[in-house]
Design a protein around this motif. Structure first.
Motif, mmCIF file in Angstrom:
data_model
loop_
_atom_site.group_PDB
_atom_site.id
_atom_site.type_symbol
_atom_site.label_atom_id
_atom_site.label_comp_id
_atom_site.label_asym_id
_atom_site.label_seq_id
_atom_site.Cartn_x
_atom_site.Cartn_y
_atom_site.Cartn_z
ATOM 1 N N MET A 1 0.845 -1.182 0.000
ATOM 2 C CA MET A 1 0.000 0.000 0.000
ATOM 3 C C MET A 1 0.891 1.246 0.000
ATOM 4 S SD MET A 1 -2.798 1.287 2.755
ATOM 5 C CE MET A 1 -4.330 1.058 1.901
ATOM 6 N N ASN A 2 0.474 2.225 -0.716
ATOM 7 C CA ASN A 2 1.205 3.472 -0.852
ATOM 8 C C ASN A 2 0.768 4.451 0.233
ATOM 9 O OD1 ASN A 2 3.025 5.137 -2.110
ATOM 10 N ND2 ASN A 2 1.601 5.789 -3.709
ATOM 11 N N ILE A 3 1.702 4.984 0.993
ATOM 12 C CA ILE A 3 1.404 5.985 2.013
ATOM 13 C C ILE A 3 1.121 7.309 1.306
ATOM 14 C CG2 ILE A 3 2.290 7.226 4.032
ATOM 15 C CD1 ILE A 3 1.970 4.236 4.533
ATOM 16 N N ILE A 4 0.047 7.998 1.738
ATOM 17 C CA ILE A 4 -0.310 9.285 1.152
ATOM 18 C C ILE A 4 -0.491 10.329 2.252
ATOM 19 C CG2 ILE A 4 -1.390 8.234 -0.883
ATOM 20 C CD1 ILE A 4 -4.123 8.897 0.415
ATOM 21 N N VAL A 5 -0.525 11.585 1.851
ATOM 22 C CA VAL A 5 -0.803 12.677 2.778
ATOM 23 C C VAL A 5 -2.179 12.425 3.396
ATOM 24 C CG1 VAL A 5 -1.277 15.154 2.934
ATOM 25 C CG2 VAL A 5 0.676 14.330 1.594
ATOM 26 N N GLY A 6 -2.241 12.532 4.717
ATOM 27 C CA GLY A 6 -3.490 12.289 5.435
ATOM 28 C C GLY A 6 -3.502 10.970 6.182
ATOM 29 N N HIS A 7 -2.637 10.043 5.781
ATOM 30 C CA HIS A 7 -2.541 8.787 6.518
ATOM 31 C C HIS A 7 -1.980 9.051 7.914
ATOM 32 C CE1 HIS A 7 -2.670 5.777 2.978
ATOM 33 N NE2 HIS A 7 -3.702 5.564 3.766
ATOM 34 N N VAL A 8 -2.366 8.200 8.851
ATOM 35 C CA VAL A 8 -1.805 8.236 10.193
ATOM 36 C C VAL A 8 -0.932 6.997 10.354
ATOM 37 C CG1 VAL A 8 -2.312 8.149 12.664
ATOM 38 C CG2 VAL A 8 -3.726 9.566 11.145
ATOM 39 N N LEU A 9 0.319 7.224 10.713
ATOM 40 C CA LEU A 9 1.267 6.140 10.972
ATOM 41 C C LEU A 9 1.496 6.035 12.470
ATOM 42 C CD1 LEU A 9 3.982 6.932 8.254
ATOM 43 C CD2 LEU A 9 1.989 5.435 8.059
ATOM 44 N N LYS A 61 -10.539 18.474 13.974
ATOM 45 C CA LYS A 61 -12.002 18.565 14.043
ATOM 46 C C LYS A 61 -12.686 17.297 13.549
ATOM 47 C CE LYS A 61 -12.136 23.581 13.540
ATOM 48 N NZ LYS A 61 -12.563 24.692 12.682
ATOM 49 N N LYS A 62 -12.180 16.744 12.469
ATOM 50 C CA LYS A 62 -12.780 15.537 11.886
ATOM 51 C C LYS A 62 -11.749 14.422 11.971
ATOM 52 C CE LYS A 62 -15.756 18.289 8.975
ATOM 53 N NZ LYS A 62 -16.105 18.726 7.640
ATOM 54 N N PHE A 63 -11.707 13.790 13.135
ATOM 55 C CA PHE A 63 -10.653 12.817 13.425
ATOM 56 C C PHE A 63 -11.002 11.389 13.021
ATOM 57 C CE2 PHE A 63 -13.301 13.239 17.165
ATOM 58 C CZ PHE A 63 -13.545 11.919 17.529
ATOM 59 N N TYR A 64 -12.311 11.075 12.860
ATOM 60 C CA TYR A 64 -12.698 9.706 12.534
ATOM 61 C C TYR A 64 -13.267 9.636 11.137
ATOM 62 C CZ TYR A 64 -14.631 5.052 12.742
ATOM 63 O OH TYR A 64 -14.899 3.739 12.469
ATOM 64 N N PRO A 65 -12.825 8.718 10.302
ATOM 65 C CA PRO A 65 -11.638 7.902 10.479
ATOM 66 C C PRO A 65 -10.378 8.736 10.235
ATOM 67 C CG PRO A 65 -12.594 7.447 8.325
ATOM 68 C CD PRO A 65 -13.467 8.466 9.011
ATOM 69 N N PRO A 66 -9.269 8.278 10.585
ATOM 70 C CA PRO A 66 -8.871 6.977 11.087
ATOM 71 C C PRO A 66 -8.784 6.887 12.612
ATOM 72 C CG PRO A 66 -6.923 8.152 10.434
ATOM 73 C CD PRO A 66 -8.099 9.057 10.159
ATOM 74 N N LEU A 67 -8.751 8.036 13.295
ATOM 75 C CA LEU A 67 -8.551 8.006 14.746
ATOM 76 C C LEU A 67 -9.835 7.646 15.477
ATOM 77 C CD1 LEU A 67 -6.426 11.275 14.908
ATOM 78 C CD2 LEU A 67 -5.576 8.920 15.003
ATOM 79 N N ASN A 94 -4.839 0.075 9.727
ATOM 80 C CA ASN A 94 -5.083 -0.076 8.283
ATOM 81 C C ASN A 94 -6.282 0.729 7.801
ATOM 82 O OD1 ASN A 94 -2.927 -1.760 7.446
ATOM 83 N ND2 ASN A 94 -3.913 -3.450 8.527
ATOM 84 N N ARG A 95 -6.487 1.879 8.399
ATOM 85 C CA ARG A 95 -7.637 2.722 8.071
ATOM 86 C C ARG A 95 -7.283 3.745 7.001
ATOM 87 N NH1 ARG A 95 -10.108 3.829 14.082
ATOM 88 N NH2 ARG A 95 -10.875 1.710 14.431
ATOM 89 N N PRO A 96 -8.319 4.293 6.360
ATOM 90 C CA PRO A 96 -8.083 5.327 5.347
ATOM 91 C C PRO A 96 -7.553 6.603 5.993
ATOM 92 C CG PRO A 96 -10.428 5.127 5.801
ATOM 93 C CD PRO A 96 -9.746 4.014 6.550
ATOM 94 N N PRO A 97 -7.069 7.521 5.187
ATOM 95 C CA PRO A 97 -6.543 8.782 5.719
ATOM 96 C C PRO A 97 -7.650 9.675 6.277
ATOM 97 C CG PRO A 97 -6.532 8.826 3.331
ATOM 98 C CD PRO A 97 -6.952 7.438 3.737
ATOM 99 N N ILE A 98 -7.230 10.690 7.014
ATOM 100 C CA ILE A 98 -8.153 11.744 7.438
ATOM 101 C C ILE A 98 -8.694 12.399 6.169
ATOM 102 C CG2 ILE A 98 -8.242 14.027 8.548
ATOM 103 C CD1 ILE A 98 -6.220 12.997 10.590
ATOM 104 N N ILE A 99 -9.945 12.828 6.192
ATOM 105 C CA ILE A 99 -10.545 13.385 4.977
ATOM 106 C C ILE A 99 -9.752 14.593 4.470
ATOM 107 C CG2 ILE A 99 -12.845 12.524 5.517
ATOM 108 C CD1 ILE A 99 -13.629 15.414 6.209
ATOM 109 N N THR A 100 -9.743 14.740 3.162
ATOM 110 C CA THR A 100 -8.916 15.734 2.478
ATOM 111 C C THR A 100 -9.127 17.147 3.007
ATOM 112 O OG1 THR A 100 -8.914 14.367 0.496
ATOM 113 C CG2 THR A 100 -8.327 16.687 0.211
#
Length: 135
Positions: A1-9, A61-67, A94-100
């Motif tokens: 899987m490719n890490i992108i901006v918005g992902h939480v590691l 403000k909009k933490f879910y997902p992934p948090l 393995n969750r999607p990134p925070i919304i754009t």
């Protein structure tokens, strides 16, 4: 899987002040370059609500997902790490990134903060990240 901006590691990295870290913690990917990722530390607000008053901290403000829990970004420390294939194993649940829109807001606020304040920047190479995280 490719890490992108918005992902939480979730990674164990030494603190930006050089102190060792003994457990994994979440980081938000705010920039991706050819060979590196820029990360900001995330902390849960639970029991630390007063820290939201610090100008260096920004509520997500909009933490879910992934948090799972309300959280904030620490804008006074920037972590740059080498980007490598095994990092996908560190994706938070393995969750999607925070919304754009939320990521863009965070990056914008971070840019303003950095323009007006000192930010401690640290860089960790692939080997160090792999060793600290058993990747």
């Amino acid at each position: 899987m490719n890490i992108i901006v918005g992902h939480v590691l979730v990674l164990k990295l030494p603190f930006a002040n050089g102190a060792p870290c003994f457990s994994k913690r979440p980081f938000l990917v705010i920039d991706k370059k050819d060979q590196t990722l820029d990360l900001l530390n995330i902390s849960s607000t639970k029991g630390k609500e007063r820290k939201l008053l610090f100008p260096s901290n920004l509520r997500i403000k909009k933490f879910y997902p992934p948090l799972d829990n309300p959280s904030f970004i620490k804008m006074d420390e920037l972590y740059t790490i080498d980007n490598f294939d095994e990092l996908h194993k560190s994706l938070y649940k393995n969750r999607p990134p925070i919304i754009t829109e939320e990521v863009n807001r965070i990056i914008s606020e971070y840019s303003k903060y950095r323009f007006e304040n000192e930010v401690t920047s640290v860089k960790y190479l692939e080997l160090q990240v792999k060793n600290e995280n058993a990747l």
